[in-house]
Design an enzyme around this catalytic site. Structure first.
Site, mmCIF file in Angstrom:
data_model
loop_
_atom_site.group_PDB
_atom_site.id
_atom_site.type_symbol
_atom_site.label_atom_id
_atom_site.label_comp_id
_atom_site.label_asym_id
_atom_site.label_seq_id
_atom_site.Cartn_x
_atom_site.Cartn_y
_atom_site.Cartn_z
ATOM 1 C CG HIS B 441 -0.548 0.019 2.510
ATOM 2 N ND1 HIS B 441 -1.390 0.094 3.579
ATOM 3 C CD2 HIS B 441 0.707 -0.026 3.023
ATOM 4 C CE1 HIS B 441 -0.677 0.099 4.688
ATOM 5 N NE2 HIS B 441 0.586 0.033 4.382
ATOM 6 C CD GLU B 442 -0.308 5.321 2.067
ATOM 7 O OE1 GLU B 442 -0.260 6.188 1.172
ATOM 8 O OE2 GLU B 442 -1.209 5.291 2.920
ATOM 9 N N GLY B 443 1.494 2.972 -2.618
ATOM 10 C CA GLY B 443 2.399 2.807 -3.759
ATOM 11 C C GLY B 443 3.200 1.540 -3.568
#
Lengths: 600, 600
Positions: B441-443
């Site tokens: 997550h978050e890229g």
């Protein structure tokens, strides 16, 4: 696109026939009635049952783990139905003699059949797999009476089996087990003790469970030299083979696991009421040797089980990457262009190739080791001897390299699916969790590494390693005959030389008395030699693919091109790591060894 | 022995003060009322609340995940109680101005406080952490009215917040989002769309939830240039700040995750009834830039969250290894000798050291990046500029290297516990599962690698990388002044040079138009540069430890000796890998790039 979630049959046939020539086993008298056709029929049948009876409840088993109710284990009914289908189809007797009602299949083909079940449902296959292991051990070391009363019902699918080694205070250290056996006046034995981590240790799937238990006879020598092996049936078995009274074996608890939740894992107590009947297998104090007969095959089984979880994740993430469309190439600046399938992204292909080289490499290694088991039936004594030596050397690699790198593959499968991979709506997170046990059980991978460097690489003055190196040299010659593969052959020869140098240096260190420091780098040795072995198997595959490519067309052409590209990928991104790990072994890297507990 | 399961406070103080000199921030006017004492008091308070309110329900949260009942989310009550304690102690306002009721702590100290909560319970800390992220964004880009109505209640612990980026069809590809915003005659906006993977997207912990939502204004340009940012409150907020009607945001479903089960993860639908009120933040079409302000801090948060899971597993497995007695040294042949603590086995120490170098290295990197955030308040413009550049470069490394290697650490912690590590009776398997989201997550870490190589390393003609290299050169000089560290300093300089060469080669390839091939090796670049950065931080620690060792005694002496030994371990077993990965980047390794989808 590969049509099955359980196997790539094209690749399986490539490994079994084009690479290993498994059909040559049919020249052995034992397998004379077999052929590629009968092998294929067994594989088809296994695939069908795995797909229809094992795969559908894989998630359900995970969500509804075994419960202990009134001292008994409750499983979801699908487990029993799947095992029944497996037994009905004759797979419990896959290895057994025709006379005993068996299929008399080669070990390698039985492993290939089991691969379908392992990929579909590792929790459920554990029950018949352990039973088969027990029956194999009894086939080798049991008396005729023990075979009749305990082995035959397993082959018939009526009885199940376990291996009882670990105890709560001594998981890996068998020298310290405390379970004791006392002889009785009538020649029978009574057991007292507790065993931990016993897979399939209690359940109602069959009529009985045959526990194979390590214990120490009262007054036996200390350490592993004092260990004997006993049959402890859950229900006693009368002389005529009929089932007698309940034996004094009690289910004391269940372990609640991260994965493999379908296969019940138990804590068992033997002889709490002083009435646990046991039968000695073979000679007193030789139990560990017998158990290792079973353990070695189980270690191949664990390595293969790990690989099949890796394969299941690889096949799933491959299909996902082919279908899921998202993002654009980094040089595609037009946001209105359609998104591409994520397999178009180079980093996704990198993650797929990593899975492919790990899983297909370790799978081939597992089948090769299994073929070596079958070579015990070769008429030529030198083949039998060499195969046994190679098998001894490769078994810890099958187990440890196979489970370490298959687990990495599962991690990559999750990554390819992104957020979806982290949810329980998709299978890849369960693949990872189910697989996480494999670097731990049947001897942790740290112990496998000690076995590899401390015993197997050194035994008979390095005879097994010499055999392996001769085979690698042969492959380098054969592959080097194809000009595109010449640089890869050279690279493998150099890597193999580095592993040999590291072995020699470690051996010299041990001979000089620095045993602890030499073995402190055993895990690096496992990585180095494991990568050499897997590189060797990839080069074998590449040589065959290269030779076949010219005349291949259609899907076959793509298949061979994929094998060649995967080999190049392994040689570019993985094989160079041998240098690093071999150097640490060679130089006796000492920073972990010299770290003091109080410095942490 | 370290007394806390959440932190090694000796090490935390070492990093914050001896290495980073965080107390120098007190020279900034904003932090003038702070001191090492006030920082210490905040850390003590965080530790106490984490231990008493967060840790005890960590497993309970895992076993009792959030349920959707009548369209609402039901959480176990302990989550609300823990968040309440966190807010009551003022941590929701840790960064906020004194005027707003905040603690006005430096970002790095707030991160250190949060480290206790993250280690104790990553599911529960997600709720206030996301709220703080939202309030930080509004502090930067909100109008005074938006700050009053939305930010202030978050700081007061009454409101919570989310980031709504992903949509079901486009997790990583924000260019393709379909949520749309239509302007109304009165200047307000109406939103329509669906958002996936929204952590803390719905719950009853506070009075309201402030969703920060990326959407496209009708008629906006295609791609990321057409994205705007909106405030979408769960309950509308009147002009006077009082809570109005329920907004048209509906909880459409929950995701069932492998780990982090305590933090509810939601699928949200906006404007199904055409009445989802929204407020524009800042200018139209600039939303992604604002969101990245939040994202960058969240990425440090994700990297740190990962590291803290790694730390929790490391501390647990360390204690286990010190207490669990099993086995003997390989040259100890007497089976009656007592078993040793497993930390005596070199391979166990290897697994502990690997955890230590990964976790403590990445933790220090996270605090260093956080300190760079604080440097935005430095009076010297050149410090602000340089710190910002370095922060930009290091953020993807904090996130990707931190999460990749902390996950490896968790895997090793399980291995040290053996079979027990695989059970849910011990915490380490949950650490792994909770941590598995962080590389996603978050890229995803693949995207972080593209950001690092394709943008950050190249920006302003490599200015950030030059700054980093100057700092590394400085450390090499300082460390090299200690004779025992001289070879390590030389080794780091060589590794850094390899990373630079790889960067140049990749840059040249991109400049020549081979963008796709150059970026195909971005993940190898992340490993190479990440290892150089972590090696640099270990050498810094070693230099400080070496200088302090002579006058140290007792536990301090052991602590510094451990730092030195860990540095040697990293330089022996990890830093040499830079050569391999940097070479793949430099040479433009093409086997994954050239692999064709149909060859798999």
């Amino acid at each position: 696109m590969n049509p099955s979630p359980l196997t790539n049959r094209r690749n399986l046939d490539f490994m079994l026939y084009e690479v290993l020539g498994v059909d040559r086993l049919c020249a052995y008298p034992r397998f004379a009635e077999h052929s590629r056709d009968t092998f294929g029929a067994a594989l088809d049948l296994a695939h069908q049952i795995a797909l229809e009876k094992f795969l559908p409840h894989n998630r359900k088993s995970d969500l509804n783990e075994p419960q202990m109710v009134d001292g008994k284990v409750e499983l979801i009914p699908e487990i029993g139905e799947a095992v029944q289908a497996y037994n009905d189809a004759g797979f419990a007797a896959a290895l057994a003699d025709y006379d005993a009602g068996g299929m008399q299949l080669p070990f390698v083909v039985a492993q290939a059949c089991d691969s379908m079940f392992s990929a579909a449902n590792p929790g459920t296959i554990a029950y018949p797999a352990l039973a088969r292991g027990a029956s194999n051990l009894l086939a080798e070391y049991g008396t005729p009476d023990q075979k009749r009363r305990y082995m035959q019902p397993i082959i018939e699918g009526r009885y199940f089996g376990t291996m009882c080694l670990s105890e709560p205070h001594a998981g890996s250290s068998l020298a310290d087990i405390r379970t004791t056996a006392e002889p009785q006046a009538d020649g029978s034995w009574r057991l007292t003790g507790a065993k931990m981590w016993i897979s399939a240790g209690d359940h109602e799937l069959g009529e009985n469970i045959v526990h194979l238990v390590l214990a120490k006879i009262v007054g036996a020598p200390a350490g592993v030299r004092g260990i004997s092996l006993f049959i402890v049936p859950r229900w006693r078995v009368n002389a005529d083979g009929s089932r007698g009274e309940r034996n004094d074996v009690r289910l004391a608890g269940l372990n609640h696991k991260m994965g493999q939740r379908g296969s019940v894992n138990t804590f068992l107590k033997f002889g709490e009421s002083g009435d646990c009947h046991a039968e000695l297998v073979g000679e007193p104090h030789h139990g560990l040797g017998y158990m290792f007969h079973m353990m070695n095959e189980e270690r191949i089984g664990v390595g293969m089980g790990a690989v099949l979880q890796g394969l299941a994740g690889y096949l799933y993430s491959l299909q996902y990457a082919q279908e899921r469309r998202q993002g654009r190439h980094p040089d595609q600046k037009d946001p209105t262009s359609p998104p591409v399938a994520i397999i178009e992204h180079a980093d996704v292909r990198r993650m797929l190739l990593q899975q492919k080289v790990y899983v297909e490499g370790a799978e081939l290694l597992g089948y090769y080791a299994s073929l070596l088991v079958d070579h015990a039936r070769d008429p030529d004594e030198s083949v039998r001897r060499d195969s046994h030596l190679l098998l001894e050397l490769l078994t810890p690699i099958v187990k440890a390299w196979g489970s370490d790198y298959s687990l990495k593959a599962n991690e990559l499968a999750i990554q390819i699916l992104g957020g979806y991979g982290f949810t329980r709506e998709y299978p890849v997170e369960q693949n990872y969790r189910d697989n996480r046990i494999n670097p731990i059980h049947e001897g942790t991978n740290g112990i496998q590494a000690l076995d590899l460097l401390g015993r197997k690489a050194m035994m008979q003055d390095g005879a097994a390693l010499k055999l392996l190196m001769a085979k690698i040299a042969q492959t380098c010659i054969e592959a080097g005959a194809h000009p595109p593969l010449m640089p890869l052959a050279d690279q493998l020869a150099v890597a193999a030389k580095l592993a040999i140098d590291a072995t020699r240096a470690a051996g010299a260190r041990m001979a000089a008395g620095d045993v602890r420091l030499a073995l402190a780098n055993a895990t690096h040795y496992m990585t180095a030699l494991g990568h050499v072995v897997i590189g060797w198997l990839w080069l074998q595959q590449a040589a065959i693919a290269q030779a076949a490519l010219a005349d291949a067309s259609g899907d076959d052409r793509d298949f061979y091109a994929g094998k060649l590209q995967a080999c190049r990928f392994f040689f570019a991104t993985e094989l160079p790591l041998v240098e690093h790990h071999a150097r640490l072994v060679r130089d006796g890297e000492a920073s972990a060894f010299e770290m003091r507990p109080e410095w942490f």
